[in-house]
Motif scaffolding. Structure first.
Motif, mmCIF file in Angstrom:
data_model
loop_
_atom_site.group_PDB
_atom_site.id
_atom_site.type_symbol
_atom_site.label_atom_id
_atom_site.label_comp_id
_atom_site.label_asym_id
_atom_site.label_seq_id
_atom_site.Cartn_x
_atom_site.Cartn_y
_atom_site.Cartn_z
ATOM 1 N N VAL A 32 0.840 -1.196 0.000
ATOM 2 C CA VAL A 32 0.000 0.000 0.000
ATOM 3 C C VAL A 32 0.875 1.246 0.000
ATOM 4 O O VAL A 32 1.880 1.307 0.702
ATOM 5 C CB VAL A 32 -0.906 0.022 1.249
ATOM 6 N N ARG A 34 0.179 5.493 0.307
ATOM 7 C CA ARG A 34 -0.799 6.550 0.541
ATOM 8 C C ARG A 34 -0.074 7.887 0.459
ATOM 9 O O ARG A 34 0.956 8.079 1.088
ATOM 10 C CB ARG A 34 -1.407 6.361 1.929
ATOM 11 N N ILE A 39 -4.401 7.151 -3.072
ATOM 12 C CA ILE A 39 -4.003 5.907 -2.430
ATOM 13 C C ILE A 39 -3.891 4.843 -3.517
ATOM 14 O O ILE A 39 -4.695 4.819 -4.458
ATOM 15 C CB ILE A 39 -4.982 5.497 -1.316
ATOM 16 N N VAL A 41 -2.416 0.585 -4.435
ATOM 17 C CA VAL A 41 -2.044 -0.717 -3.895
ATOM 18 C C VAL A 41 -1.595 -1.609 -5.049
ATOM 19 O O VAL A 41 -2.096 -1.493 -6.169
ATOM 20 C CB VAL A 41 -3.229 -1.335 -3.103
ATOM 21 N N SER A 56 -5.655 1.974 -8.026
ATOM 22 C CA SER A 56 -5.311 3.295 -7.526
ATOM 23 C C SER A 56 -6.530 4.197 -7.577
ATOM 24 O O SER A 56 -7.442 3.990 -8.391
ATOM 25 C CB SER A 56 -4.189 3.891 -8.373
ATOM 26 N N ALA A 73 -10.548 4.644 -0.403
ATOM 27 C CA ALA A 73 -9.704 3.506 -0.017
ATOM 28 C C ALA A 73 -10.487 2.202 -0.081
ATOM 29 O O ALA A 73 -9.955 1.171 -0.506
ATOM 30 C CB ALA A 73 -9.146 3.726 1.385
ATOM 31 N N GLY A 77 -9.638 -0.998 -2.418
ATOM 32 C CA GLY A 77 -9.488 -2.324 -1.819
ATOM 33 C C GLY A 77 -10.363 -3.365 -2.499
ATOM 34 O O GLY A 77 -9.928 -4.496 -2.749
ATOM 35 N N ARG A 96 1.867 -2.800 4.880
ATOM 36 C CA ARG A 96 1.372 -1.438 5.066
ATOM 37 C C ARG A 96 2.468 -0.411 4.896
ATOM 38 O O ARG A 96 2.228 0.788 4.932
ATOM 39 C CB ARG A 96 0.736 -1.286 6.437
ATOM 40 N N VAL A 105 -5.832 3.107 5.465
ATOM 41 C CA VAL A 105 -5.134 1.838 5.241
ATOM 42 C C VAL A 105 -5.985 0.679 5.755
ATOM 43 O O VAL A 105 -6.113 -0.360 5.110
ATOM 44 C CB VAL A 105 -3.744 1.864 5.911
ATOM 45 N N LEU A 108 -8.953 0.083 3.373
ATOM 46 C CA LEU A 108 -8.516 -0.644 2.188
ATOM 47 C C LEU A 108 -8.366 -2.126 2.499
ATOM 48 O O LEU A 108 -8.822 -2.981 1.739
ATOM 49 C CB LEU A 108 -7.190 -0.057 1.683
#
Length: 119
Positions: A32, A34, A39, A41, A56, A73, A77, A96, A105, A108
């Motif tokens: 991840v 941020r 954000i 991933v 994203s 987020a 996710g 993370r 976080v 997500l």
């Protein structure tokens, strides 16, 4: 001399990543990142050095371009969970980085778990 916030962040990121690598050999890594505005991933295969899937808040089809809140987020996710299933990955470990596991976080991670990823 006191350490800067950036130096402390980088030390924390390496500490988290190295600890996770020791205990999760052979699994894919869900990494991840941020920023203040977005954000993102990635699902990474560290053995082959390949990114299998990514999501994203910059993607227009998610409808959260330029936003960095809990709703964005959660959508990111859910998107990574769907893309990981298409790539054939059901189990990974959550990296993370240097970010604390709360707020965006955590949102997500929860959305990815609800989407079917196990970590």
């Amino acid at each position: 001399m006191a350490n800067s916030k950036r130096t402390l962040f980088l030390k924390r990121r390496l500490r988290v990543r190295n600890s996770l690598r020791k205990h999760n050999v052979g699994k894919m890594r869900l990494s991840v990142h941020r920023s203040n505005k977005n954000i993102s991933v990635q699902l990474i295969d560290d053995v082959n050095g390949v990114t299998l899937a990514s999501a994203s808040s910059l993607e227009k089809d998610l409808g959260v371009v330029g936003k960095n809140n809990i709703d964005a987020a959660a959508k990111v996710g859910a998107a990574i969970a769907e893309r990981a299933k298409k790539a054939g990955v059901e189990e990974c470990y959550f990296d993370r980085g240097g970010f604390l596991f709360h707020g965006k976080v955590k949102a997500l991670a929860d959305a990815a778990r609800e989407g079917g990823l196990k970590f």
